[in-house]
Structures are given as structure tokens and as C-alpha cells.
Motif scaffolding. Structure first.
Motif, mmCIF file in Angstrom:
data_model
loop_
_atom_site.group_PDB
_atom_site.id
_atom_site.type_symbol
_atom_site.label_atom_id
_atom_site.label_comp_id
_atom_site.label_asym_id
_atom_site.label_seq_id
_atom_site.Cartn_x
_atom_site.Cartn_y
_atom_site.Cartn_z
ATOM 1 N N ARG A 45 9.392 31.170 38.244
ATOM 2 C CA ARG A 45 8.161 30.444 37.849
ATOM 3 C C ARG A 45 6.923 31.272 38.163
ATOM 4 N N GLY A 85 14.486 30.445 41.773
ATOM 5 C CA GLY A 85 13.836 29.569 40.803
ATOM 6 C C GLY A 85 12.324 29.661 40.909
ATOM 7 N N HIS A 134 19.324 28.319 40.507
ATOM 8 C CA HIS A 134 18.230 27.449 40.958
ATOM 9 C C HIS A 134 17.483 26.856 39.762
ATOM 10 N N LYS A 135 16.986 25.650 39.959
ATOM 11 C CA LYS A 135 16.122 25.037 38.943
ATOM 12 C C LYS A 135 14.748 25.686 39.022
ATOM 13 N N ASN A 159 19.540 34.748 38.749
ATOM 14 C CA ASN A 159 19.652 33.281 38.805
ATOM 15 C C ASN A 159 20.858 32.805 38.004
#
Length: 410
Positions: free
Chosen positions: A272, A268, A333-334, A327
Motif C-alpha cells: 500500500r 501488505g 497479507h491483505k 506477498n
């Protein structure tokens, strides 16, 4: 090598004859003046000679500076200024001010201005070599070393010679702190670009590449901030270059940091980080267009169309897609709302400037010969001064960016 560098123009100067008839009261004194004239002219020729290399440049620089120091260093055994320091007027343009020269009757002004041009030549030599197709490893090392040599010259001028000038440099001129500081930082940043290319080619770990890219981006940010109080008409184009390189290397840092996070099963956070890399890359892309449209001193190019730029875009896209796939299948995952804070410190690969030292004083410049220069006689041509010599711009070789094959080091 997948690199492109912005370059400002070389400084130009008026011819200097060193004809001190009457003042030079011996054959040995006259020979020093003649040799000053010929070694200066040869050094100026080397700046625009495409066959010149660092060895030739060092030889030409040493030949002139070993004689010029005879007009700077005290030769009479006292601590007083050399009596010849202020006899000759020197005119030089500046890299950001077009063809408007400044002049000082001071041999130290000549030394600082000429050495500044030598440093600029090293940056241009590096840029020319880095633009070659199929660059070899020894050539890549020459690029790296030339940029570090240039940084060393600028640092030496700032610390040792510029403080000795009687007349301080005017704002926006090459010898004022903001301009020379920016050149120092830019040289170090560009040398690190070569290190990053080498680290990627040798497949060093992503953590090291990310740290080097982050340090390099910080250099470019510092250089841009150093110029922010300079007049926009002479600094805007240069600043666009520094800004686009800042965002380009931040994109690199986030991209490789994302790879490190993925390898640590932080998918995650990796996504990002790659998203932030995309943002930085898009900003760099926009700045490439602004750079091309901004008027000002320096080279004109299309950095966003060169392969070094396009390759990073593809790397970010492919790495982000991979993270998103994994993912969706494995991690679930967030993705954090905030981009990861980069607190990366490179342990290896940081570019250190090469210290610059002037050559030894020429054997021609002895205390005995020095006594035969008699300032009370005055130069004969003072009574009928010739018209002032015009300062003509340097005719720099037309070095267009070569097609980039994408080869970093062969």
C-alpha cells in the motif's frame, strides 16, 4: 549529482557613481567614495562571471560591505542615524517582477538588495555545480554548503536589516516576508536533497532516507503555501516547481517507508505504501509538464526527462513488483485500503543554515574622516542632474542543464 533546481533571475541595478563632490571634503573621504564605486562594480561583475567561486564571492562581498557600513553605522559616538545613510539613491529590480525597478534613497536598502543578490548567486552556484557530470565528493559538499550559506543570508536580512528600512517593501518585491521566507525554505529543502542523495549512495537504512524525504517534502509544501497569496503571474512557475518537488519527495518517502515495512514482514502495508508512492510520482510527473508550460520568471527545463526523476520511477516500480511477488508466495497479507500515515522524524541530516555576519567596518571609515563629509555643501551635480541611469537586466551565463549521467557522488 542527480538533481535539478529551479532558479529565478538575478536582481539588476542601476550604476552608482558615489560622486559626492563638495560633500566629500577631504582626500580620505574622496577615496572612500571611489572605493565604494569600484568595489560595487567588481561585486556586480562577479555575479555573472562563471569562474567566480565562493571564496572570490566572499572577498568581493566583504570589500564592498566593509565600506558601505561607513554610511550605515553611527560613527560620531551618538545613537543618531549616520548622516550619509540617505544621501544616495539606489535602484534595484526584483527576482519576480521583471525589469521594473524599485528605488530607495537609503544605504540599508542597498545593503539588503545587494546581499539578497549574493544569496541568489550562492543558489545559482550550487545549481550549476549540482548539474555537473561526475561530481566529486568535495563538490557535493560545496553544493550543500552554498545552499546553507544562502539560507543564512536570507535569514539575517529578514531579522536584522529589512526591519530597519524606512519604506517597507511593496507586495511581491524580494524584501517582503512571503518572498524571502520562500527563498529560506527552498534553500533548506534543496540542501536536504543533497543529504538524501548522500544517504542513498552510502546505503543508509531505508527508515532514515524515508524520514529525510518526508521532512524535505514538508519544506516544499510550506514554501508553496507561503507563496499562495502572491500574484499568480509572478509566482505560478515557482509554485509549480515547489509542488512537483513536494510530490517527488513524498514519493521517495512512501517508497523507502515501504522498504522498511517489508523488512519488518509487513508486506501488505508495504504494497500500500508503494502504491501511494506511485500516485505521488504520477502527480509529480504531471506537474513537470505543467511547470514547462507555465510562463513566468525562472529557468525553463524538462525535469521529467532528467535521470534523477526517471530513476525514482524505476525504483518504485521494481520495489512494488518485489513486494507483490513476495506477498503472493510468502505472506498472503491483505493490502489496506488506506495509505499508511507517515509520522517520520529525521534524527540526522537536517540542513541548518550557516549564520551570516557582515565583515568588520573598513579601517578607512574613521570618525575623523566622517567629520569631513559635509552635507550642507550639497553635491555639485545636483543642479544639473544627469539623466537617470537605466537598469539593465543581468547578462547571466547561458547555463543549460548538462546531461545527467545518474552519478550522485563519485
Amino acid at each position: 549529482m542527480a538533481h535539478w533546481f529551479h532558479r529565478n533571475p538575478l536582481k539588476a541595478t542601476a550604476p552608482v557613481s558615489f560622486n559626492f563632490y563638495g560633500v566629500a571634503g577631504s582626500p580620505a573621504a574622496n577615496k572612500i567614495c571611489n572605493d565604494l564605486r569600484t568595489t560595487r562594480a567588481r561585486l556586480l561583475d562577479m555575479f555573472t562571471d562563471v569562474t567566480c567561486n565562493p571564496e572570490i564571492m566572499k572577498s568581493a562581498t566583504d570589500a564592498y560591505f566593509s565600506l558601505l557600513q561607513g554610511f550605515i553605522i553611527s560613527l560620531d559616538g551618538t545613537t543618531q542615524e549616520n548622516k550619509m545613510r540617505f544621501i544616495q539613491n539606489f535602484k534595484w529590480t526584483d527576482t519576480l517582477q521583471g525589469n521594473i525597478p524599485s528605488a530607495q534613497q537609503d544605504a540599508i536598502f542597498e545593503l539588503a538588495s545587494m546581499a539578497f543578490n549574493v544569496a541568489i548567486w550562492y543558489t545559482k552556484f550550487a545549481s550549476r555545480l549540482a548539474g555537473k557530470e561526475n561530481i566529486t565528493e568535495p563538490e557535493a559538499k560545496d553544493v550543500h554548503r552554498s545552499l546553507k550559506v544562502a539560507a543564512g543570508i536570507f535569514i539575517n536580512l529578514k531579522a536584522v536589516h529589512i526591519p530597519r528600512l524606512i519604506t517597507p517593501a511593496e507586495k511581491g518585491r524580494d524584501l517582503e516576508p512571503r518572498v524571502i521566507d520562500t527563498y529560506i525554505i527552498q534553500c533548506q529543502a534543496e540542501a536536504q536533497e543533497v543529504t538524501i542523495a548522500r544517504a542513498i549512495e552510502l546505503k543508509h537504512n531505508a527508515t532514515l532516507v524515508a524520514a529525510l524525504a518526508f521532512e524535505t517534502a514538508n519544506f516544499y509544501q510550506k514554501a508553496d503555501h507561503t507563496l499562495n497569496t502572491l500574484e499568480p503571474e509572478c509566482s505560478s512557475k515557482w509554485r509549480k516547481y515547489l509542488q512537483l518537488k513536494l510530490h517527488f519527495y513524498m514519493a521517495y518517502a512512501y517508497c523507502y517507508h515501504g522498504q522498511t515495512l517489508l523488512a519488518g514482514d509487513k508486506c501488505g502495508e508495504a504494497i500500500r505504501s508503494l502504491q501511494e508512492a506511485e500516485k505521488c510520482y504520477s502527480r509529480a510527473e504531471a506537474l513537470c509538464k505543467e511547470y514547462r508550460q507555465t510562463k513566468g520568471p525562472g529557468t525553463t527545463a524538462k525535469p521529467s526527462e532528467q535521470l534523477f526523476f526517471l530513476k525514482l520511477g524505476g525504483l518504485i516500480k521494481n520495489t512494488l513488483e518485489r513486494c507483490q511477488r513476495e506477498n503472493g508466495f510468502i505472506y498472503f497479507h491483505k493490502v489496506p485500503a488506506e495509505a499508511p500515515q507517515l509520522e517520520l522524524k529525521a534524527s540526522y541530516g537536517l540542513a541548518e543554515p550557516v549564520p551570516f555576519e557582515l565583515p568588520p567596518l573598513s579601517e578607512q571609515c574613521t570618525a575623523e574622516v566622517y567629520t569631513t563629509f559635509d552635507l550642507t555643501k550639497g553635491a555639485k551635480n545636483d543642479k544639473a542632474k544627469p539623466k537617470e541611469e537605466e537598469v539593465r537586466p543581468m547578462k547571466e551565463p547561458d547555463l543549460k542543464p548538462q546531461k545527467d549521467t545518474g552519478c550522485i557522488i563519485s
